[in-house]
Write a protein that holds these residues in place. Structure first.
Motif, PDB file in Angstrom:
ATOM      1  N   MET A 243      40.312  15.930   5.190  1.00  0.00           N
ATOM      2  CA  MET A 243      39.564  17.074   5.714  1.00  0.00           C
ATOM      3  C   MET A 243      40.116  18.313   5.040  1.00  0.00           C
ATOM      4  SD  MET A 243      39.217  18.768   9.542  1.00  0.00           S
ATOM      5  CE  MET A 243      40.718  19.775   9.403  1.00  0.00           C
ATOM      6  N   LYS A 244      39.241  19.063   4.380  1.00  0.00           N
ATOM      7  CA  LYS A 244      39.670  20.275   3.701  1.00  0.00           C
ATOM      8  C   LYS A 244      40.164  21.301   4.722  1.00  0.00           C
ATOM      9  CE  LYS A 244      38.677  19.198  -0.599  1.00  0.00           C
ATOM     10  NZ  LYS A 244      39.712  19.127  -1.655  1.00  0.00           N
ATOM     11  N   LEU A 245      40.944  22.235   4.241  1.00  0.00           N
ATOM     12  CA  LEU A 245      41.527  23.266   5.094  1.00  0.00           C
ATOM     13  C   LEU A 245      40.425  24.076   5.775  1.00  0.00           C
ATOM     14  CD1 LEU A 245      44.369  24.375   5.824  1.00  0.00           C
ATOM     15  CD2 LEU A 245      44.028  26.077   4.026  1.00  0.00           C
ATOM     16  N   ARG A 246      40.534  24.193   7.103  1.00  0.00           N
ATOM     17  CA  ARG A 246      39.564  24.942   7.896  1.00  0.00           C
ATOM     18  C   ARG A 246      40.299  25.821   8.887  1.00  0.00           C
ATOM     19  NH1 ARG A 246      36.335  20.675  10.931  1.00  0.00           N
ATOM     20  NH2 ARG A 246      35.459  22.536  11.882  1.00  0.00           N
ATOM     21  N   GLY A 247      39.648  26.906   9.319  1.00  0.00           N
ATOM     22  CA  GLY A 247      40.266  27.821  10.267  1.00  0.00           C
ATOM     23  C   GLY A 247      39.423  28.022  11.506  1.00  0.00           C
ATOM     24  N   GLU A 248      40.089  28.414  12.608  1.00  0.00           N
ATOM     25  CA  GLU A 248      39.372  28.663  13.851  1.00  0.00           C
ATOM     26  C   GLU A 248      40.205  29.549  14.766  1.00  0.00           C
ATOM     27  OE1 GLU A 248      36.878  29.491  15.618  1.00  0.00           O
ATOM     28  OE2 GLU A 248      35.858  27.587  15.135  1.00  0.00           O
ATOM     29  N   PHE A 249      39.507  30.371  15.560  1.00  0.00           N
ATOM     30  CA  PHE A 249      40.177  31.143  16.601  1.00  0.00           C
ATOM     31  C   PHE A 249      40.513  30.220  17.767  1.00  0.00           C
ATOM     32  CE2 PHE A 249      38.022  34.452  14.236  1.00  0.00           C
ATOM     33  CZ  PHE A 249      38.962  35.469  14.228  1.00  0.00           C
ATOM     34  N   LEU A 250      41.603  30.536  18.460  1.00  0.00           N
ATOM     35  CA  LEU A 250      42.049  29.752  19.608  1.00  0.00           C
ATOM     36  C   LEU A 250      41.994  30.627  20.848  1.00  0.00           C
ATOM     37  CD1 LEU A 250      45.082  28.047  17.851  1.00  0.00           C
ATOM     38  CD2 LEU A 250      42.749  27.199  18.069  1.00  0.00           C
ATOM     39  N   GLY A 251      41.629  30.020  21.973  1.00  0.00           N
ATOM     40  CA  GLY A 251      41.230  30.792  23.140  1.00  0.00           C
ATOM     41  C   GLY A 251      42.328  31.214  24.094  1.00  0.00           C
ATOM     42  N   HIS A 252      42.719  32.506  24.008  1.00  0.00           N
ATOM     43  CA  HIS A 252      43.649  33.082  24.973  1.00  0.00           C
ATOM     44  C   HIS A 252      42.955  34.093  25.897  1.00  0.00           C
ATOM     45  CE1 HIS A 252      46.582  31.295  22.339  1.00  0.00           C
ATOM     46  NE2 HIS A 252      46.155  32.024  21.338  1.00  0.00           N
ATOM     47  N   ILE A 253      41.724  34.461  25.551  1.00  0.00           N
ATOM     48  CA  ILE A 253      41.000  35.473  26.300  1.00  0.00           C
ATOM     49  C   ILE A 253      40.004  34.788  27.228  1.00  0.00           C
ATOM     50  CG2 ILE A 253      39.611  37.564  26.150  1.00  0.00           C
ATOM     51  CD1 ILE A 253      42.382  37.737  24.812  1.00  0.00           C
ATOM     52  N   ASP A 254      40.106  35.093  28.513  1.00  0.00           N
ATOM     53  CA  ASP A 254      39.217  34.488  29.507  1.00  0.00           C
ATOM     54  C   ASP A 254      37.833  35.132  29.421  1.00  0.00           C
ATOM     55  OD1 ASP A 254      38.008  33.279  31.632  1.00  0.00           O
ATOM     56  OD2 ASP A 254      39.475  33.913  33.131  1.00  0.00           O
ATOM     57  N   GLN A 255      36.837  34.330  29.090  1.00  0.00           N
ATOM     58  CA  GLN A 255      35.465  34.832  28.978  1.00  0.00           C
ATOM     59  C   GLN A 255      34.597  34.440  30.172  1.00  0.00           C
ATOM     60  OE1 GLN A 255      33.917  34.434  24.757  1.00  0.00           O
ATOM     61  NE2 GLN A 255      35.773  33.199  24.547  1.00  0.00           N
ATOM     62  N   THR A 256      35.221  33.962  31.240  1.00  0.00           N
ATOM     63  CA  THR A 256      34.470  33.543  32.427  1.00  0.00           C
ATOM     64  C   THR A 256      34.257  34.731  33.354  1.00  0.00           C
ATOM     65  OG1 THR A 256      36.517  32.894  33.556  1.00  0.00           O
ATOM     66  CG2 THR A 256      35.362  31.203  32.289  1.00  0.00           C
ATOM     67  N   LYS A 257      33.510  35.715  32.892  1.00  0.00           N
ATOM     68  CA  LYS A 257      33.236  36.909  33.679  1.00  0.00           C
ATOM     69  C   LYS A 257      31.773  36.920  34.110  1.00  0.00           C
ATOM     70  CE  LYS A 257      36.682  39.431  30.989  1.00  0.00           C
ATOM     71  NZ  LYS A 257      36.933  40.554  30.044  1.00  0.00           N
ATOM     72  N   ASP A 258      31.482  37.765  35.091  1.00  0.00           N
ATOM     73  CA  ASP A 258      30.104  37.956  35.564  1.00  0.00           C
ATOM     74  C   ASP A 258      29.456  36.639  35.981  1.00  0.00           C
ATOM     75  OD1 ASP A 258      30.332  40.697  34.930  1.00  0.00           O
ATOM     76  OD2 ASP A 258      29.763  40.294  32.855  1.00  0.00           O
ATOM     77  N   GLY A 259      30.235  35.790  36.637  1.00  0.00           N
ATOM     78  CA  GLY A 259      29.683  34.547  37.167  1.00  0.00           C
ATOM     79  C   GLY A 259      29.552  33.426  36.167  1.00  0.00           C
ATOM     80  N   ILE A 260      30.053  33.628  34.940  1.00  0.00           N
ATOM     81  CA  ILE A 260      29.980  32.568  33.928  1.00  0.00           C
ATOM     82  C   ILE A 260      31.092  31.562  34.184  1.00  0.00           C
ATOM     83  CG2 ILE A 260      30.133  32.039  31.467  1.00  0.00           C
ATOM     84  CD1 ILE A 260      29.123  34.849  30.890  1.00  0.00           C
ATOM     85  N   HIS A 261      30.727  30.300  34.352  1.00  0.00           N
ATOM     86  CA  HIS A 261      31.714  29.248  34.567  1.00  0.00           C
ATOM     87  C   HIS A 261      32.163  28.687  33.224  1.00  0.00           C
ATOM     88  CE1 HIS A 261      29.361  28.599  38.550  1.00  0.00           C
ATOM     89  NE2 HIS A 261      30.220  29.589  38.651  1.00  0.00           N
ATOM     90  N   GLY A 262      33.461  28.491  33.067  1.00  0.00           N
ATOM     91  CA  GLY A 262      33.940  27.945  31.803  1.00  0.00           C
ATOM     92  C   GLY A 262      35.273  27.252  31.947  1.00  0.00           C
ATOM     93  N   VAL A 263      35.596  26.430  30.961  1.00  0.00           N
ATOM     94  CA  VAL A 263      36.857  25.691  30.929  1.00  0.00           C
ATOM     95  C   VAL A 263      37.396  25.705  29.496  1.00  0.00           C
ATOM     96  CG1 VAL A 263      36.388  24.160  32.901  1.00  0.00           C
ATOM     97  CG2 VAL A 263      35.571  23.532  30.619  1.00  0.00           C
ATOM     98  N   GLY A 264      38.657  25.308  29.355  1.00  0.00           N
ATOM     99  CA  GLY A 264      39.257  25.187  28.036  1.00  0.00           C
ATOM    100  C   GLY A 264      39.458  26.516  27.336  1.00  0.00           C
ATOM    101  N   ASP A 265      39.326  26.525  26.010  1.00  0.00           N
ATOM    102  CA  ASP A 265      39.543  27.740  25.221  1.00  0.00           C
ATOM    103  C   ASP A 265      38.609  28.873  25.640  1.00  0.00           C
ATOM    104  OD1 ASP A 265      40.796  27.129  21.891  1.00  0.00           O
ATOM    105  OD2 ASP A 265      41.399  26.238  23.780  1.00  0.00           O
ATOM    106  N   PHE A 266      37.397  28.543  26.050  1.00  0.00           N
ATOM    107  CA  PHE A 266      36.455  29.572  26.493  1.00  0.00           C
ATOM    108  C   PHE A 266      37.007  30.341  27.686  1.00  0.00           C
ATOM    109  CE2 PHE A 266      32.906  31.069  29.091  1.00  0.00           C
ATOM    110  CZ  PHE A 266      32.172  31.784  28.155  1.00  0.00           C
TER     111      PHE A 266
END
Length: 295
Positions: A243-266
């Motif tokens: 697998m060639k080198l790939r990049g990604e952001f990792l989730g430290h910011i909680d985006q479960t606001k305004d009634g949005i349900h989420g788990v994990g990095d989100f």
């Protein structure tokens, strides 16, 4: 096209947190469908190191992790950490072994557990928006009583979130003089804000990468300098990229606001200190379903 089936929960994303969440909801009697953006699952930007704690969390919710041994993997007995010229070694207790395994294999294993519990899966579903009306949510023609976002740090709109850490990783194949039952870390600089890793995840298969708490533009240059100095000399017969080198952001910011349900990095459950996200992904799914039961 609107489908007539109404699901109790629509899960957006079939990574670790989404699959565990779906599995647990099914076990509680809820009807779920998992929407996955990829048609063919690819390797994620992740070291593929599954710790003893993560394995125990899965075992505790009824998933037999010994079944993972049927796949290409490596049992990990300890780790080595390099700080400049100093080396620290830690050997795990015999009953606390970790595992190195490709994330695509691990994620698919968990998805099949959810499907075996009754969940459905729909591929090629790149979700950008969720339409909520009255007591229902509508996503790509699917109707649900509720939803859970497990779409990673970029969320539904595939944009970076300021404050997230960043990682790059690749898979390489080749014989090396490193032990294939140890995790290896090289810390760059004078603190723990960035490090590289080498994890065995199969026979002559290695996951390599670099993580930065505060990403900058020279991350790939740092990676290749480290590879040339610390890894290439140990692959005396060369290596191939699986697998060639790939990049990604990792989730430290909680985006479960305004009634949005989420788990994990989100939901910001990636460890801010080291970029590890597997434990947080599993635990957040467990917590979501447990809190749901309380209400």
């Amino acid at each position: 096209m609107m489908r007539s089936i109404v699901y109790d929960f629509i899960i957006v994303g079939s990574g670790i947190s989404g699959n565990v969440c779906s599995y647990l909801l099914q076990k509680k009697g809820y009807k779920t469908i998992v929407l996955e953006k990829q048609l063919n699952r690819s390797e994620k930007v992740c070291g593929g190191g599954v710790s003893y704690k993560a394995l125990q969390l899965l075992q505790g919710i009824g998933i037999d992790v010994s079944e993972l041994k049927q796949f290409d993997h490596k049992d990990i007995i300890g780790c080595q950490q390099f700080f400049g010229n100093e080396v620290y070694e830690k050997i795990y207790k015999e009953e606390n072994l970790s595992m190195g395994i490709q994330r695509r294999i691990f994620d698919e294993f968990l998805l099949k557990k959810a499907i075996a519990a009754g969940a459905e899966i729909a591929y090629d579903q790149f979700v950008h928006d969720i339409n909520v009306q009255n007591e229902y949510c509508f996503i790509h023609g699917y109707t649900g009583g509720d939803y859970v976002v497990a779409a990673g740090a970029r969320g539904l709109h595939s944009t970076s979130i300021q404050g997230q850490s960043f990682g790059i990783s690749a898979l390489i194949y080749g014989e090396a003089s490193f032990s294939d039952n140890m995790f290896y870390y090289w810390f760059l600089g004078e603190d723990d804000s960035q490090y590289t890793w080498l994890f065995p995840v199969g026979d002559n298969l290695w996951n390599v990468g670099l993580w930065q708490r505060k990403p900058n533009n020279n991350i790939k240059d740092k990676f290749h300098i480290w590879m040339k100095k610390h890894l290439i000399p140990h692959f005396t017969h060369g290596y191939d990229y699986r697998m060639k080198l790939r990049g990604e952001f990792l989730g430290h910011i909680d985006q479960t606001k305004d009634g949005i349900h989420g788990v994990g990095d989100f939901a910001g459950k990636c460890n801010y200190r080291n970029g590890g996200g597997i434990i947080g992904a599993i635990q957040s799914a467990i917590n979501f379903v447990e809190n749901l039961s309380k209400h």
